[in-house]
Write an enzyme that holds these catalytic residues in place. Structure first.
Site, PDB file in Angstrom:
ATOM      1  N   LYS A 143       0.871  -1.655  -0.193  1.00  0.00           N
ATOM      2  CA  LYS A 143       0.024  -0.358  -0.127  1.00  0.00           C
ATOM      3  C   LYS A 143       0.917   1.151   0.065  1.00  0.00           C
ATOM      4  O   LYS A 143       2.040   1.167   1.194  1.00  0.00           O
ATOM      5  CB  LYS A 143      -0.816  -0.202   1.121  1.00  0.00           C
ATOM      6  N   ASP A 188      -6.792   4.080  -4.984  1.00  0.00           N
ATOM      7  CA  ASP A 188      -7.752   4.196  -3.794  1.00  0.00           C
ATOM      8  C   ASP A 188      -7.192   5.520  -3.326  1.00  0.00           C
ATOM      9  O   ASP A 188      -8.182   6.257  -4.444  1.00  0.00           O
ATOM     10  CB  ASP A 188      -6.121   4.063  -2.739  1.00  0.00           C
TER      11      ASP A 188
HETATM   12  N1  GLU Z   1      -7.436   0.169  -3.061  1.00  0.00           N
HETATM   13  C1  GLU Z   1      -8.042  -1.201  -3.801  1.00  0.00           C
HETATM   14  C2  GLU Z   1      -8.178  -1.607  -2.350  1.00  0.00           C
HETATM   15  O1  GLU Z   1      -7.939  -1.216  -0.706  1.00  0.00           O
HETATM   16  C3  GLU Z   1      -8.124  -2.149  -4.717  1.00  0.00           C
HETATM   17  C4  GLU Z   1      -6.121  -2.320  -4.839  1.00  0.00           C
HETATM   18  C5  GLU Z   1      -5.775  -2.371  -6.268  1.00  0.00           C
HETATM   19  O2  GLU Z   1      -6.414  -2.907  -6.934  1.00  0.00           O
HETATM   20  O3  GLU Z   1      -4.429  -3.268  -6.242  1.00  0.00           O
HETATM   21  O4  GLU Z   1      -8.169  -3.303  -2.034  1.00  0.00           O
END
Ligand code: GLU
Length: 447
Positions: free
Chosen positions: A126, A166
């Site tokens: 992340k 996100d």
């Molecule tokens: N931000 C999204 C999540 O919390 C998607 C992450 C992604 O597609 O890699 O899962």
């Protein structure tokens, strides 16, 4: 709190001082790990969870950028590369003033379990920045994204680390980030997901998180002989997750009666449907982060300043905004109003106390790390399509997404069975997510 959880939490708090969201996420999972360790002592001796909560790598960097007046601003950029046992690091980038090491470590830990639950080969990461997109011009957003990528490009790659969007990072930002990566590396690869349809993106990716949440709720309701059709649903947020949720609920015959923003919530007794759902996207695109103008657009809609939507009687409640937005009083109000299901659309929107209240009152309680896995799942499908250099149809992606969500539900249900007969979906998601990563870590030795 058991002895194991207490000891672990003392260590975690001492080692990661002030990282309150991270402590909260660890504590929520630790109770499950304690039960798993009792059942499978080999994970305890290999210190699997103790290793899982230490990121494999944390990258922190300066992001300087120029605003439209020529003034220099300096933000902080991050990428937490949490776990690569089952695949390349995978997870979104968040641009929001609340971003710091604590919030990103909690999100990366959640991502480890979420990505494992999808049954796709996705590790966890992340990242993001404390940059606030609110009120910024398009050019300022572009300059910021380019500066962010000027550092991040060294650490990512289609087989190493694949970021996505996100909060605060949507299709436009992914475009600017991808353009800069391509410029710096001189290669066109699937290094980011959430790309535009004409340049490597997957159909359904923008809607996927919201659609997935609704598919998960559909499965939870089935266990009680219930269906979505005709249900009154309160949701919070009006961003990407809330939009996908509203669209799918509308299609399946449920009625969305609330939306919310940092400024308060709107109550729409007629239901957020059809053209009103498209207006959420326009509202979001203003960059002002307020939901109040929705009430001016449609007759009969009321705006409640500074309040949260959970005081409105509903059958289903879906917090889709941000971590810790849903408190114990909210849970009490919903239980009193005979709500039958609370499902997390965002990552960890409910506090630990709120979850206790929901679960103990017998209300269905869907954890975010399972219910909102549809977004990253379709990101995984986007990676597969990029690797094959081809594109699946809308129907194909949707069918796979629905199947993945049904399987995730099956896993949570299986591991969440309690002797007293109720299903603890939180424990089910923790255990289901843990086992796959734990086995891979055992196989790969102490690294
Ligand atoms: N931000 C999204 C999540 O919390 C998607 C992450 C992604 O597609 O890699 O899962």
């Amino acid at each position: 709190m058991s002895d194991y959880v207490e000891k672990l939490m003392t260590e975690v708090t001492a080692k990661n001082p002030g990282e309150v969201e991270f402590h909260q996420a660890v504590e929520e999972i630790a109770a499950s790990v304690d039960l798993i360790y009792q059942q499978y002592p080999e994970y305890r001796s290999a210190k699997i969870f103790e290793r899982m909560i230490e990121p494999e790598r944390v990258i922190m960097f300066r992001v300087p950028w120029l605003d439209d007046q020529g003034e220099i601003h300096i933000n902080r950029g991050y990428r937490v590369e949490m776990n690569s046992a089952i695949g390349p690091y995978k997870g979104g980038l968040r641009f929001h003033p609340s971003v710091n090491l604590s919030s990103l470590k909690f999100l990366a830990l959640e991502q480890t379990f979420k990505n494992s639950l999808t049954s796709l080969p996705l590790g966890a990461g992340k990242g993001g920045s404390d940059f606030n997109p609110k009120g910024k011009s398009d050019l300022e957003i572009m300059r910021f994204c380019q500066s962010f990528m000027n550092e991040l490009f060294r650490y990512i790659g289609s087989c190493t680390d694949v970021p996505a969007g996100d909060i605060g990072v949507g299709g436009r930002e992914i475009g600017y980030l991808f353009g800069q990566y391509k410029k710096l590396k001189n290669e066109f690869t699937g290094v980011l997901t959430g790309k535009g349809i004409e340049w490597g993106g997957s159909l359904i990716r923008p809607e996927a998180t919201g659609f997935g949440v609704v598919y998960f709720i559909e499965e939870m309701l089935k266990t009680r002989g219930e269906v979505l059709k005709g249900k009154r649903v309160a949701i919070s947020g009006f961003g990407n997750v809330a939009w996908g949720v509203a669209m799918k609920l509308d299609e399946l015959g449920a009625k969305v009666i609330t939306l919310s923003g940092p400024d308060g919530y709107v109550y729409d007794e007629a239901g957020v449907s059809g053209e009103k759902i498209a207006s959420m996207v326009r509202l979001r695109a203003t960059n002002n982060d307020v939901v109040a103008p929705y009430a001016d657009l449609y007759p009969g809609v009321e705006f409640y300043q500074g309040k949260r939507p959970w005081e409105v009687p509903c059958d289903i409640a879906i917090p889709c905004a941000i971590q810790n937005e849903f408190h114990d009083q909210d849970a009490e109000a919903l239980v009193k109003n005979q709500c039958m299901c609370v499902c997390e659309g965002a990552n960890m929107p409910c506090t630990l106390d709120a979850i206790q209240i929901i679960q103990h009152s017998g209300v269905l309680c869907g954890p975010g790390k399972a219910a909102n896995a549809g977004g990253v799942a379709v990101s995984g499908l986007e990676m597969s399509q990029n690797a094959m250099k081809m594109m699946w149809s809308r129907e194909e992606v949707n069918r796979r997404l629905r199947e993945i969500m049904q399987k995730i539900h099956e896993t949570c249900y299986k591991y969440g069975q309690k002797s007293c007969g109720y299903v603890d979906y939180i424990h089910g998601a923790n255990m289901g997510g843990f086992l796959k990563v734990a086995n891979a870590m055992l196989d790969q030795g102490v690294v």
